[in-house]
Design a protein around this motif. Structure first.
Motif, PDB file in Angstrom:
ATOM      1  N   GLY A   1       5.420   6.614   9.496  1.00 35.38           N
ATOM      2  CA  GLY A   1       5.972   5.421  10.260  1.00 35.38           C
ATOM      3  C   GLY A   1       4.841   5.124  11.450  1.00 35.38           C
ATOM      4  O   GLY A   1       5.395   4.363  12.251  1.00 35.38           O
ATOM      5  N   PHE A   2       3.712   5.634  11.383  1.00 36.86           N
ATOM      6  CA  PHE A   2       2.849   5.667  12.553  1.00 36.86           C
ATOM      7  C   PHE A   2       2.305   3.810  12.604  1.00 36.86           C
ATOM      8  O   PHE A   2       2.253   3.408  13.443  1.00 36.86           O
ATOM      9  CB  PHE A   2       1.786   6.545  12.465  1.00 36.86           C
ATOM     10  N   TRP A   3       2.279   3.568  11.375  1.00 42.55           N
ATOM     11  CA  TRP A   3       1.764   2.123  11.128  1.00 42.55           C
ATOM     12  C   TRP A   3       3.007   1.665  10.355  1.00 42.55           C
ATOM     13  O   TRP A   3       3.567   2.384   9.296  1.00 42.55           O
ATOM     14  CB  TRP A   3       0.818   1.922  10.406  1.00 42.55           C
ATOM     15  N   SER A   4       3.235   0.281  10.511  1.00 47.07           N
ATOM     16  CA  SER A   4       4.402  -0.167   9.743  1.00 47.07           C
ATOM     17  C   SER A   4       4.296  -0.584   8.270  1.00 47.07           C
ATOM     18  O   SER A   4       5.239  -0.660   7.544  1.00 47.07           O
ATOM     19  CB  SER A   4       4.470  -1.705  10.467  1.00 47.07           C
ATOM     20  N   GLY A   5       3.034  -1.112   8.051  1.00 42.79           N
ATOM     21  CA  GLY A   5       2.938  -1.232   6.481  1.00 42.79           C
ATOM     22  C   GLY A   5       1.440  -1.634   6.212  1.00 42.79           C
ATOM     23  O   GLY A   5       0.761  -1.685   7.222  1.00 42.79           O
ATOM     24  N   THR A   6       1.174  -2.023   4.809  1.00 41.54           N
ATOM     25  CA  THR A   6      -0.342  -2.292   4.626  1.00 41.54           C
ATOM     26  C   THR A   6      -0.632  -3.730   5.593  1.00 41.54           C
ATOM     27  O   THR A   6      -1.722  -3.971   5.772  1.00 41.54           O
ATOM     28  CB  THR A   6      -0.235  -2.691   3.102  1.00 41.54           C
TER      29      THR A   6
ATOM     30  N   GLY B   1      -0.309   8.005   7.931  1.00 43.84           N
ATOM     31  CA  GLY B   1       0.232   7.433   9.238  1.00 43.84           C
ATOM     32  C   GLY B   1       1.154   6.202   8.504  1.00 43.84           C
ATOM     33  O   GLY B   1       2.176   5.996   9.238  1.00 43.84           O
ATOM     34  N   LEU B   2       0.762   5.734   7.342  1.00 44.81           N
ATOM     35  CA  LEU B   2       2.028   4.969   6.481  1.00 44.81           C
ATOM     36  C   LEU B   2       3.167   5.836   6.280  1.00 44.81           C
ATOM     37  O   LEU B   2       4.418   5.208   6.589  1.00 44.81           O
ATOM     38  CB  LEU B   2       1.642   4.347   5.497  1.00 44.81           C
TER      39      LEU B   2
ATOM     40  N   ILE C   1      -5.992   7.152 -11.643  1.00 46.58           N
ATOM     41  CA  ILE C   1      -4.745   6.773 -10.500  1.00 46.58           C
ATOM     42  C   ILE C   1      -5.237   6.533  -9.100  1.00 46.58           C
ATOM     43  O   ILE C   1      -6.407   7.392  -8.795  1.00 46.58           O
ATOM     44  CB  ILE C   1      -3.531   7.810 -10.757  1.00 46.58           C
ATOM     45  N   VAL C   2      -4.707   5.410  -8.652  1.00 49.31           N
ATOM     46  CA  VAL C   2      -5.044   5.139  -7.288  1.00 49.31           C
ATOM     47  C   VAL C   2      -4.241   5.670  -6.175  1.00 49.31           C
ATOM     48  O   VAL C   2      -2.784   5.824  -6.623  1.00 49.31           O
ATOM     49  CB  VAL C   2      -5.506   3.756  -6.901  1.00 49.31           C
ATOM     50  N   ALA C   3      -4.320   5.925  -5.029  1.00 42.91           N
ATOM     51  CA  ALA C   3      -3.409   6.156  -4.029  1.00 42.91           C
ATOM     52  C   ALA C   3      -2.669   4.906  -3.687  1.00 42.91           C
ATOM     53  O   ALA C   3      -3.198   3.917  -3.393  1.00 42.91           O
ATOM     54  CB  ALA C   3      -3.921   6.861  -2.750  1.00 42.91           C
ATOM     55  N   SER C   4      -1.082   4.599  -3.804  1.00 40.95           N
ATOM     56  CA  SER C   4      -0.504   3.581  -3.530  1.00 40.95           C
ATOM     57  C   SER C   4       0.407   3.834  -2.120  1.00 40.95           C
ATOM     58  O   SER C   4       0.526   4.851  -1.610  1.00 40.95           O
ATOM     59  CB  SER C   4       0.543   3.469  -4.504  1.00 40.95           C
ATOM     60  N   PRO C   5       0.455   2.882  -1.251  1.00 45.89           N
ATOM     61  CA  PRO C   5       1.225   2.916  -0.068  1.00 45.89           C
ATOM     62  C   PRO C   5       2.736   3.380  -0.459  1.00 45.89           C
ATOM     63  O   PRO C   5       3.065   3.320  -1.702  1.00 45.89           O
ATOM     64  CB  PRO C   5       1.473   1.461   0.231  1.00 45.89           C
ATOM     65  N   PRO C   6       3.340   3.811   0.496  1.00 43.46           N
ATOM     66  CA  PRO C   6       4.724   4.368   0.228  1.00 43.46           C
ATOM     67  C   PRO C   6       5.717   3.550  -0.458  1.00 43.46           C
ATOM     68  O   PRO C   6       5.532   2.227  -0.279  1.00 43.46           O
ATOM     69  CB  PRO C   6       5.214   4.848   1.523  1.00 43.46           C
TER      70      PRO C   6
ATOM     71  N   GLN D   1     -10.423   1.078   2.231  1.00 47.40           N
ATOM     72  CA  GLN D   1     -11.005  -0.261   2.555  1.00 47.40           C
ATOM     73  C   GLN D   1      -9.704  -1.394   2.099  1.00 47.40           C
ATOM     74  O   GLN D   1     -10.252  -2.464   2.146  1.00 47.40           O
ATOM     75  CB  GLN D   1     -12.134  -0.476   1.359  1.00 47.40           C
ATOM     76  N   CYS D   2      -8.599  -0.795   2.362  1.00 50.04           N
ATOM     77  CA  CYS D   2      -7.562  -1.812   2.187  1.00 50.04           C
ATOM     78  C   CYS D   2      -7.404  -2.351   0.816  1.00 50.04           C
ATOM     79  O   CYS D   2      -7.197  -3.686   0.790  1.00 50.04           O
ATOM     80  CB  CYS D   2      -7.426  -2.762   3.389  1.00 50.04           C
ATOM     81  N   CYS D   3      -8.105  -1.849  -0.056  1.00 47.35           N
ATOM     82  CA  CYS D   3      -7.897  -2.492  -1.672  1.00 47.35           C
ATOM     83  C   CYS D   3      -6.315  -1.829  -2.224  1.00 47.35           C
ATOM     84  O   CYS D   3      -6.531  -0.727  -2.732  1.00 47.35           O
ATOM     85  CB  CYS D   3      -9.118  -1.879  -2.495  1.00 47.35           C
ATOM     86  N   PHE D   4      -5.401  -2.810  -1.843  1.00 43.69           N
ATOM     87  CA  PHE D   4      -4.246  -2.281  -2.388  1.00 43.69           C
ATOM     88  C   PHE D   4      -3.820  -3.035  -3.600  1.00 43.69           C
ATOM     89  O   PHE D   4      -2.757  -2.811  -4.130  1.00 43.69           O
ATOM     90  CB  PHE D   4      -3.341  -2.665  -1.130  1.00 43.69           C
ATOM     91  N   GLU D   5      -4.649  -3.862  -3.858  1.00 38.57           N
ATOM     92  CA  GLU D   5      -3.878  -4.806  -5.203  1.00 38.57           C
ATOM     93  C   GLU D   5      -5.038  -5.150  -6.370  1.00 38.57           C
ATOM     94  O   GLU D   5      -6.302  -4.985  -6.002  1.00 38.57           O
ATOM     95  CB  GLU D   5      -3.670  -6.491  -4.587  1.00 38.57           C
ATOM     96  N   ALA D   6      -4.583  -5.435  -7.610  1.00 33.84           N
ATOM     97  CA  ALA D   6      -5.472  -5.574  -8.629  1.00 33.84           C
ATOM     98  C   ALA D   6      -6.648  -6.561  -8.087  1.00 33.84           C
ATOM     99  O   ALA D   6      -6.443  -7.708  -7.672  1.00 33.84           O
ATOM    100  CB  ALA D   6      -4.713  -6.290  -9.615  1.00 33.84           C
TER     101      ALA D   6
END
Ligand code: ADP
Length: 496
Positions: free
Chosen positions: A454-459, A450-451, A290-295, A253-258
């Motif tokens: 490197g399939f996708w460049s970033g969030t 995919g992040l 704990i949540v999953a974080s981007p690389p 859901q692209c919830c990457f932040e507080a």
């Protein structure tokens, strides 16, 4: 090299799916295989680990052959899985010592009460793991297997057995037995992982009498765990993302932040709110996870998690129990056909009230009936009840984390109901966003993998893919919303 796809393996409680996802985040194809639920005794639930494999790898090989998938066109594989489900196997033979004990299984409830019942132990466990001791989590299930399977304890102590959640089992098999690992989100659901210090906790391993050498290596969710090496599956594809299903949905859901949160409206309702680098301590019976974080985030990030026991199940009950509806969908036009519920409230405490009330002996009620009450009023009150319960959880999360919710992302079967989502926006006074693709768990696993590859460049790229959903903004007069919530609180008080 221009690879076209990422594959998500979505290992759920009743079925395994292999999902093919392209660069635009679209689901190109999905193969689903269900497998058997085993109920050896009342309250016990098991899965056969070989059947999990058969269904998951069967779905994957079918997907591979349908689309001629290979190392050349698949960038990475991600895994999301039913959480907490526990298995133990012999890594030299690959043989599980018993069926997997499923998260729903209650066989260790007495053990948890005995080992963790004292207020000091409960507080210690909550402080280390963020969890409220329960038979759900893996710790007591591992102990049960070591105590009840012939010779298991001796073999475990001799270093001949390993433990894993379902992700660990799939990683181990797919990597040809090379990788014994899990990710931080799955580790955080075992009740053995110290979520602040980031390691298996010796005090907890001792409490449950579990040899430390059984435990898998713990890696960030977005990392290269290994690569495929299994007959019938193209070799060398990076296994590059892993997360438990709820955390995968949060990521999808692209919830990457507080302050970002998602609510899954299914049979029950699962809410997770990202709280950033600070693990919030709940005073409202919510768990910290704990949540999953981007690389390359470089530090652990957390969420508060809570659930509503009865959500879509209330709609099912109106349909199948009371026979008031033909289908769940028709609640939408029924609710719209009346201006309000005529003062009716439903509190669906069929099995007690969960967070933030936590009253297991409470039972449900329909309150405010008059001679003028119609089926339409009841249907509307049921949908409103889903929204009120979710509202109460969000408010508890905001109070515990001192973070204000920005917007609520939604998914799950009942999120198709536009009336429900509009009413949710009205009582929460926050935007509600429904993505184009409500299959957010597999999307989350794909995004992680995919992040990493490197399939996708970033969030930012992922956020752009996410843009085209439906948004519901608060429209109701705040005074009216407050009045409705007062009525709901009154109904909760009567129920308690
Ligand atoms: P689960 O994954 O928990 O089995 P789903 O996400 O498939 O659940 O959602 C199914 C639930 O959602 C059912 O309980 C059903 O009553 C409810 N539901 C499905 N569609 C609607 C709808 N349009 N309006 C309200 N409730 C719905």
């Amino acid at each position: 090299m221009d690879k076209k796809y990422v594959i998500a393996l979505d290992q759920g409680t009743t079925s395994s799916r292999a999902v093919l996802i392209d660069r635009q985040g679209r689901m190109v194809d999905c193969v689903q295989r269900s497998y058997q639920q085993i109920y050896p005794q009342p309250g016990w639930v098991e899965h056969n680990p070989q059947e999990i494999l058969l269904s998951q790898l069967g779905a994957l090989t079918e997907l591979v052959s349908r689309h001629s998938l290979s190392y050349e066109n698949v960038s990475a594989i991600g895994i999301d899985n039913q959480r907490e489900t526990t298995m133990v196997w012999d890594p030299t033979t690959g043989e599980p010592i018993a069926n997997a004990i499923v998260w729903q299984c209650r066989r260790t409830a007495g053990m948890v009460e005995e080992l963790c019942g004292s207020p000091e132990t409960r507080a210690m466990i909550q402080a280390k793991t963020g969890l409220l001791p329960d038979a759900y989590f893996s710790a007591s299930k591992i102990r049960w297997l070591l105590e009840n399977v012939d010779g298991a304890r001796e073999r475990a102590e001799a270093g001949e057995l390993v433990f894993g959640t379902v992700d660990t089992w799939l990683l181990w098999v797919l990597s040809g037995g090379l990788v014994h690992a899990t990710d931080v989100t799955n580790a955080s659901r075992t009740m053995l992982y110290n979520i602040h210090e980031g390691h298996w906790d010796q005090v907890l391993l001792d409490l449950f009498d579990i040899p430390a050498q059984m435990m898998p290596q713990v890696l960030p969710s977005a990392s290269v765990f290994g690569e495929t090496s299994y007959p019938g599956i193209p070799a060398g594809i990076p296994l590059a993302g892993v997360a438990g299903d709820q955390q995968a949905a949060l990521f999808g859901q692209c919830c990457f932040e507080a302050g970002q949160a998602k609510s899954t409206y299914g049979t029950g309702c699962f809410l997770l709110m990202h709280t950033g680098a600070t693990p919030a301590v709940s005073e409202n019976n919510l768990v910290t996870t704990i949540v999953a974080s981007p690389p390359n985030v470089g530090h652990t990030e957390y969420a508060l998690e809570g659930s509503v026991f009865v959500a879509g199940a209330l709609i099912q009950w109106l349909r199948d129990g009371l026979g008031l509806l033909r289908s769940a969908e028709e609640t939408e036009w029924m609710a719209r056909s009346v201006p309000d519920t005529g003062g009716v409230y439903i509190v669906p405490a069929f099995t007690g009230l969960g967070a933030p009330y936590w009253k297991s002996d409470a039972r449900g009620l329909i309150y405010g009936l008059t001679r003028g009450t119609t089926t339409e009023h009841i249907a509307r009150a049921a949908l409103e009840a889903l929204a009120y319960q979710c509202h109460d959880l969000v408010r508890a999360m905001e109070a515990d984390s001192r973070v204000a919710l920005q917007a609520l992302k939604v998914d799950g079967g009942a999120s198709r109901n536009d009336f429900l989502l509009q009413f949710q926006a009205d009582v929460l006074r926050r935007p509600i966003c429904r993505p184009r693709n409500i299959e957010t768990t597999s999307l989350g696993a794909a995004y992680l993998a995919g992040l990493t590859s490197g399939f996708w460049s970033g969030t930012e790229e992922l956020r752009a893919l996410d843009a085209s959903g439906a948004e519901f903004l608060p429209q109701m007069d705040p005074k009216r919303a407050e009045g409705l919530l007062d009525g709901w609180r009154g109904a909760i008080c009567r129920c308690m």
